[in-house]
Every structure is written in C-alpha cells, then in structure tokens.
Design a protein around this motif. Sequence first.
Motif, mmCIF file in Angstrom:
data_model
loop_
_atom_site.group_PDB
_atom_site.id
_atom_site.type_symbol
_atom_site.label_atom_id
_atom_site.label_comp_id
_atom_site.label_asym_id
_atom_site.label_seq_id
_atom_site.Cartn_x
_atom_site.Cartn_y
_atom_site.Cartn_z
ATOM 1 N N GLY A 84 0.860 -1.183 0.000
ATOM 2 C CA GLY A 84 0.000 0.000 0.000
ATOM 3 C C GLY A 84 0.892 1.227 0.000
ATOM 4 N N LEU A 89 4.873 5.643 2.589
ATOM 5 C CA LEU A 89 4.941 6.867 3.411
ATOM 6 C C LEU A 89 5.676 6.565 4.721
ATOM 7 C CD1 LEU A 89 1.237 8.061 2.892
ATOM 8 C CD2 LEU A 89 3.272 8.889 1.685
ATOM 9 N N TYR A 110 -4.233 14.576 4.487
ATOM 10 C CA TYR A 110 -4.226 13.183 4.936
ATOM 11 C C TYR A 110 -3.599 13.107 6.328
ATOM 12 C CZ TYR A 110 -3.669 8.090 4.303
ATOM 13 O OH TYR A 110 -3.737 6.731 4.420
ATOM 14 N N TYR A 113 -0.042 11.428 7.814
ATOM 15 C CA TYR A 113 1.321 12.016 7.788
ATOM 16 C C TYR A 113 1.747 12.455 9.197
ATOM 17 C CZ TYR A 113 0.004 12.789 2.833
ATOM 18 O OH TYR A 113 -0.435 12.663 1.542
ATOM 19 N N PRO A 152 -0.439 15.865 -0.693
ATOM 20 C CA PRO A 152 -1.325 15.027 -1.502
ATOM 21 C C PRO A 152 -1.831 15.838 -2.698
ATOM 22 C CG PRO A 152 -2.282 15.454 0.679
ATOM 23 C CD PRO A 152 -1.089 16.329 0.546
ATOM 24 N N SER A 156 -6.820 15.207 -0.449
ATOM 25 C CA SER A 156 -8.006 14.673 0.226
ATOM 26 C C SER A 156 -8.150 15.466 1.522
ATOM 27 C CB SER A 156 -7.812 13.188 0.545
ATOM 28 O OG SER A 156 -8.886 12.727 1.320
ATOM 29 N N ALA A 183 -2.084 9.506 -4.766
ATOM 30 C CA ALA A 183 -3.031 8.396 -4.588
ATOM 31 C C ALA A 183 -4.204 8.513 -5.571
ATOM 32 C CB ALA A 183 -3.537 8.363 -3.149
ATOM 33 N N TYR A 184 -4.564 9.754 -5.907
ATOM 34 C CA TYR A 184 -5.759 9.973 -6.747
ATOM 35 C C TYR A 184 -5.436 10.532 -8.132
ATOM 36 C CZ TYR A 184 -7.786 9.299 -2.171
ATOM 37 O OH TYR A 184 -8.114 8.757 -0.949
ATOM 38 N N THR A 207 -0.865 4.613 -5.553
ATOM 39 C CA THR A 207 -1.479 3.423 -4.958
ATOM 40 C C THR A 207 -2.310 2.685 -5.992
ATOM 41 O OG1 THR A 207 -2.984 2.626 -3.260
ATOM 42 C CG2 THR A 207 -3.467 4.789 -4.140
ATOM 43 N N SER A 209 -4.863 1.083 -4.793
ATOM 44 C CA SER A 209 -6.096 0.922 -4.012
ATOM 45 C C SER A 209 -7.296 1.612 -4.646
ATOM 46 C CB SER A 209 -5.917 1.515 -2.612
ATOM 47 O OG SER A 209 -4.903 0.860 -1.915
ATOM 48 N N ARG A 218 -3.478 -4.406 -1.172
ATOM 49 C CA ARG A 218 -2.416 -3.627 -0.537
ATOM 50 C C ARG A 218 -1.190 -3.531 -1.445
ATOM 51 N NH1 ARG A 218 -4.013 -0.486 1.066
ATOM 52 N NH2 ARG A 218 -2.522 0.138 2.630
ATOM 53 N N PHE A 219 -1.187 -2.566 -2.310
ATOM 54 C CA PHE A 219 0.000 -2.334 -3.133
ATOM 55 C C PHE A 219 0.083 -0.853 -3.518
ATOM 56 C CE2 PHE A 219 3.140 -2.538 -6.421
ATOM 57 C CZ PHE A 219 3.917 -3.643 -6.091
HETATM 58 C C1 LIG Z 1 -3.918 10.915 0.167
HETATM 59 C C2 LIG Z 1 -3.797 9.443 0.428
HETATM 60 N N1 LIG Z 1 -2.595 8.875 0.394
HETATM 61 C C3 LIG Z 1 -2.436 7.556 0.615
HETATM 62 C C4 LIG Z 1 -3.509 6.749 0.906
HETATM 63 C C5 LIG Z 1 -3.255 5.303 1.248
HETATM 64 O O1 LIG Z 1 -3.422 4.451 0.215
HETATM 65 P P1 LIG Z 1 -3.026 2.917 0.313
HETATM 66 O O2 LIG Z 1 -4.291 2.154 0.279
HETATM 67 O O3 LIG Z 1 -2.176 2.686 -0.889
HETATM 68 O O4 LIG Z 1 -2.242 2.688 1.570
HETATM 69 C C6 LIG Z 1 -4.792 7.289 0.959
HETATM 70 C C7 LIG Z 1 -5.939 6.419 1.294
HETATM 71 O O5 LIG Z 1 -7.028 6.807 1.532
HETATM 72 C C8 LIG Z 1 -4.939 8.684 0.718
HETATM 73 O O6 LIG Z 1 -6.137 9.264 0.790
#
Ligand SMILES: Cc1ncc(COP(=O)(O)O)c(C=O)c1O
Length: 349
Positions: A84, A89, A110, A113, A152, A156, A183-184, A207, A209, A218-219
């Motif tokens: 993940g 991180l 997020y 952190y 990020p 988010s 991530a997005y 990610t 995910s 989980r990657f």
């Molecule tokens: C900004 C951000 N970074 C990282 C992640 C974590 O993602 P992962 O599922 O790869 O651990 C998330 C998950 O919600 C996220 O919102």
Amino acid sequence: MSYVRSNIQAMKGYLPGEQPQGGKFIKLNTNENPYPASNSVIRAIHSTLEQDLIRYPDPMGTAFRIKAAEVLAVEPDWILCGNGSDDILTIVTRAMVGEGDLLRLPFPSYILYKTLAEIQSANSEEIHFTENWELTTEFAAIKPNLKVVFLPNPNSPSGTVVSRESILQLADALPCPLLVDEAYADFAEFNCVDLVKQNEKIMVTRTLSKSYALAGLRFGFLVAQPHIVAELIKAKDSYNCDALSIAGATAAIADQAWLQENRKKVIATRERLEARLADLGFSVQPSQANFVWSTHPDRPLQPLYEGLKSNKILVRYMNYEGWGEGLRISVGTDQQIDACLSVLSTLDK
Ligand SMILES: Cc1ncc(COP(=O)(O)O)c(C=O)c1O
C-alpha cells in the motif's frame, strides 16, 4: 508502568475510515473503486497460487518494477514497491525524519502524515490551505530540521490540485524532499511523475487501491531518483510485498486499457454527483479525484451523515478543528450515487 515509548503512549493513533464487516452498506467513505479489478489481476493471483506459497516473494517486486517503469517512462530502479502507499509513506518517514525533526503537511489533508511523525518522535507542522484550497508561501518556508514535506495531489478531502509549476517552484524553494502523494492522480487532468527527473527533491507516490480497484490487495509504489530509492530500500521490511500482491499489481498496471475505461466511468459519475449535490443546495468543490467534498451554507452535516448511515449508506463526515466540517462522498456506481442522493434529498426536507 508501560513498556511502550512515551511518544507512542501520548499518540491518539491513526483512525482509518469505517470498514463495516457485516450488514449491506453502500460504502462511499474510503474512496475505493466501485468496480471489480481487471480480470487479468484475478488470473495472475490464481496462477501464483497454483505455484504455491512455499518460497519468500521477490523482495524488490522486480516484475512490477519492470512493468511500471514501462508505463511511467522511467527505469525500474526509480521505483520502490510498498504494501500500500501507506507503507511507502512509512518507509520515507522512517528513513528521512528522526527524533526532533520536522515534517510539514498541508491542512486539511491526509491525517496519517502527522501520525507517522509522531511515531518517529518528530514534530509536524500543518500549514493551512487558503479558503480556495491553495498553498501559501509559508508552505515553502525554510525551517531548521525540516526533513520532508508531504503534499497530496489531488488533495483529500478537497479533491483539489496544486499545479505542476507550483510543485516545481516549491521543490526548488524547499531545503528538503517534497513527497507528492498521487493516490488519486489517475482521476486528475495531470500528474507529476516526470517532474521526478527534473528535481531530485521530488518524489511521487501512487497506490493501486483507488484507480486499479485493489484496496484489499495492498499495493503502492514510489517513484524517485535511483540514489534515493537505494537509500529507502534499507529502511523497508525485507519482504514488504507478498507474492500474490506483486503478481496482482503487475497484471493491473499492465492493463492500461482497463484503467482508462474505469477512469472514464468514475469521472462521468463524479460530474453527475457534483451537479446533483449543487442542486440540493450544497457548496461543492470541483474534484479531480474519485470523491467529492461538499459543505452546506446553512445545514449542519453530521445529522445528514447519520441519516445516510441509518439508511445503510456510509459517507465520510469530517470536522477539522479551525477549518470546519464537510461531507466527503466517494464516487460509487451510478446506482449507488443515485441511492445516496435520493436519501439526501429526503433528509434535506
Ligand atoms: C492521500 C492518500 N494517500 C495515501 C492513501 C493510502 O493508500 P493505500 O491504500 O495505498 O495505503 C490514501 C488512502 O485513503 C490517501 O487518501
């Protein structure tokens, strides 16, 4: 008496979004993809299982690195695989931020952190976004012991982005690495992977995910210059990705046609969700991610969150101290979003 380090005792600990294990919820609270992953992922996992799981996995996830390098136009040694992106991180924080050092993040963003800094006995500073979700010059300030800056992008909970130009300028100004958490980014109009080549201080994380629909696998991975990856490898668990996740992730990133198809569907539903929320009187933040952040000019949002939940629809209610509250709704299928909006419209009366 506790046997645990005092900084750990003092921590609240990161609280992940609710993951109900029973009951039939429409789950729009942790930005998972509503569609099943590419068939090739399932086939790859099955064929790995057929070879059994007696041996340790490849510690570096070489097959994934080779495929991802092709897709991202870098060399494999620019990539580090993680359990993940949270694992990535953690590795970065463990390797770069020591006791008493400083980690910077924007606010609201997020929350993990901050937790990672706490585990290190390090300090963190949260720099507020402007009302329009832009960064201030304070985010680029040079401070003693500043060791890493996390950003990020898309952010988010807002789904907003900072431009590539700003990220380059920020990295130039900062005395330390800038980790751009993408991530997005697969749902956004641009990304920053190629900027890693322009400035060694820029690192990008991704990610599988969200955009690859593999949160359960989980990657995640990091893209950085190879001399930085070589140092980070020393701080990771030896076998941080298991054989099934390496096989599944490699198949997923190889199927770029699936990604593009999925992205189109998610963005179309996101646009509908934004428009309909605005019709219901919400102030909607235009999003470049797979979720939408909205506030309401005159209605408290917690009762709406609770009303949705009692109708078996889970969204994320956030109340950030010194900032305010909002609802973050993940983009589900059209049907799921229609169900959510229909309950919201009755609650609105
Ligand atoms: C900004 C951000 N970074 C990282 C992640 C974590 O993602 P992962 O599922 O790869 O651990 C998330 C998950 O919600 C996220 O919102």
